[in-house]
Enzyme design. Sequence first.
Site, PDB file in Angstrom:
ATOM      1  N   ILE A   1       4.883   4.564   4.047  1.00  0.00           N
ATOM      2  CA  ILE A   1       6.344   4.170   3.140  1.00  0.00           C
ATOM      3  C   ILE A   1       6.558   4.919   1.692  1.00  0.00           C
ATOM      4  O   ILE A   1       7.587   4.950   1.203  1.00  0.00           O
ATOM      5  CB  ILE A   1       6.414   2.535   2.915  1.00  0.00           C
ATOM      6  N   GLY A   2       5.377   5.835   1.629  1.00  0.00           N
ATOM      7  CA  GLY A   2       5.620   6.800   0.505  1.00  0.00           C
ATOM      8  C   GLY A   2       4.302   7.324   0.171  1.00  0.00           C
ATOM      9  O   GLY A   2       3.248   6.991   0.635  1.00  0.00           O
ATOM     10  N   SER A   3       4.613   8.560  -0.453  1.00  0.00           N
ATOM     11  CA  SER A   3       3.292   9.284  -0.809  1.00  0.00           C
ATOM     12  C   SER A   3       3.607   9.453  -2.223  1.00  0.00           C
ATOM     13  O   SER A   3       4.747   9.991  -2.683  1.00  0.00           O
ATOM     14  CB  SER A   3       3.291  10.854  -0.230  1.00  0.00           C
TER      15      SER A   3
ATOM     16  N   GLY B   1      -1.702  11.748  -5.839  1.00  0.00           N
ATOM     17  CA  GLY B   1      -3.132  11.189  -5.409  1.00  0.00           C
ATOM     18  C   GLY B   1      -2.987  10.035  -4.489  1.00  0.00           C
ATOM     19  O   GLY B   1      -4.295   9.577  -3.954  1.00  0.00           O
ATOM     20  N   GLY B   2      -2.189   9.785  -3.748  1.00  0.00           N
ATOM     21  CA  GLY B   2      -2.329   8.659  -2.559  1.00  0.00           C
ATOM     22  C   GLY B   2      -0.996   8.465  -1.639  1.00  0.00           C
ATOM     23  O   GLY B   2       0.034   9.038  -2.126  1.00  0.00           O
ATOM     24  N   THR B   3      -1.371   7.874  -0.712  1.00  0.00           N
ATOM     25  CA  THR B   3      -0.197   7.592   0.392  1.00  0.00           C
ATOM     26  C   THR B   3      -0.029   6.042   0.333  1.00  0.00           C
ATOM     27  O   THR B   3      -1.344   5.300   0.300  1.00  0.00           O
ATOM     28  CB  THR B   3      -0.549   8.082   1.836  1.00  0.00           C
ATOM     29  N   VAL B   4       1.036   5.321   0.534  1.00  0.00           N
ATOM     30  CA  VAL B   4       1.343   3.809   0.540  1.00  0.00           C
ATOM     31  C   VAL B   4       1.738   3.735   2.149  1.00  0.00           C
ATOM     32  O   VAL B   4       2.643   4.348   2.491  1.00  0.00           O
ATOM     33  CB  VAL B   4       2.121   3.839  -0.351  1.00  0.00           C
TER      34      VAL B   4
ATOM     35  N   LYS C   1      -2.035   1.182  -0.561  1.00  0.00           N
ATOM     36  CA  LYS C   1      -2.171   2.273  -1.290  1.00  0.00           C
ATOM     37  C   LYS C   1      -3.677   2.938  -1.038  1.00  0.00           C
ATOM     38  O   LYS C   1      -4.566   2.525  -1.439  1.00  0.00           O
ATOM     39  CB  LYS C   1      -1.806   2.240  -2.814  1.00  0.00           C
TER      40      LYS C   1
ATOM     41  N   ASP D   1       3.417   5.605 -16.750  1.00  0.00           N
ATOM     42  CA  ASP D   1       4.553   6.383 -15.800  1.00  0.00           C
ATOM     43  C   ASP D   1       5.684   5.403 -15.248  1.00  0.00           C
ATOM     44  O   ASP D   1       6.103   5.480 -14.152  1.00  0.00           O
ATOM     45  CB  ASP D   1       3.501   6.485 -14.504  1.00  0.00           C
TER      46      ASP D   1
END
Length: 276
Positions: free
Chosen positions: A15-17, A20-23, A38, A126
Site C-alpha cells: 500500500i505504500g513505500s 526506509g520502508g515499505t508498507v 511496515k 515529519d
Amino acid sequence: MATTSFSELERVNRIGSGTGGTVYKVLHRPTGRLYALKVIYGNHEDSVRLQMCREIEILRDVDNPNVVRCHDMFDHNGEIQVLLEFMDKGSLEGIHIPLEQPLSDLTRQVLSGLYYLHRRKIVHRDIKPSNLLINSRREVKIADFGVSRVLAQTMDPCNSSVGTIAYMSPERINTDLNHGQYDGYAGDIWSLGVSILEFYLGRFPFSVGRQGDWASLMCAICMSQPPEAPPSASREFREFIACCLQRDPARRWTAGQLLRHPFITQNSTDYGFKSS
C-alpha cells in the site's frame, strides 16, 4: 490486540513505500482483521537496532484516537517489521478542502493527536499530508513514526536531519537562524500550518513546488516571508495559519493553545470529518 505471531499474518498487497520502508496491507488469519505492516529496510547495526526497538516499544504505549496505533513489532530475517492500525482510506496527500468547516474538523483531529504526542514528550518531525491518514469513519490520524524521536532531558536535542524539507521549519533547514536552537515541538507546528494551508489552497503554499530542488525550497522557506491564507478566507483562519507559521519559533502557538483558537472552537460542528 494481544501479542501476535508473525506466522499468523498474510500479506494482501503493498500500500505504500516511504523513507526506509515499505508498507503492506496484511490479514491476521485467526481474527480476520486487517492491519498495516511496515517493513523497515536494511540490516542495522546492533546499536541502531536497539534504538529503533526502544522507540517502537515507546510507540506501542501510544493510545490516542487521532494517532495511528502501533500494535506489535517483529524482528524477522534481519528486518524490523511494525504492525500498525490499518487506515482504509489512505492519506490526505493531494486533497483539496476549500470549505473552512470541514477543514476545521480535520485540523482539530490532527491537533488533538499532536497535543497528545507533545505532552508525552514525543516530537513527530515529519508532519505532512502523506502522513495524515483517514478511514471510512472519517477519523483522521497521524502516522509514520519512522522518524519520530522521544524527547527527554537525558537525550540529545533534535539535531538529526530527518523529514521532508518542503514542510520543515526555517530554523531547522538553516541552523544559522534562531541561534542554532531547534525546538522540535514548534517545528511540528510549522509543518502542521503548511499542511493545513495546502489543504485549503489545493496546492503547496510556497512559490516553488514541494518537489523542487533543495536550494529552491530553502530560499522559498528561509528567505521569504511565511505564506499566508488569502484575503478571501475568514479572519479566524488567516490568524490561525499566522499562529502556526511564525518565523520566530518562540512565537508559534502550541498544540494546546491552537485547540482553543477560534478557528477550531467556532467550527465545532461535524461537517464530514469525525472529531475525537
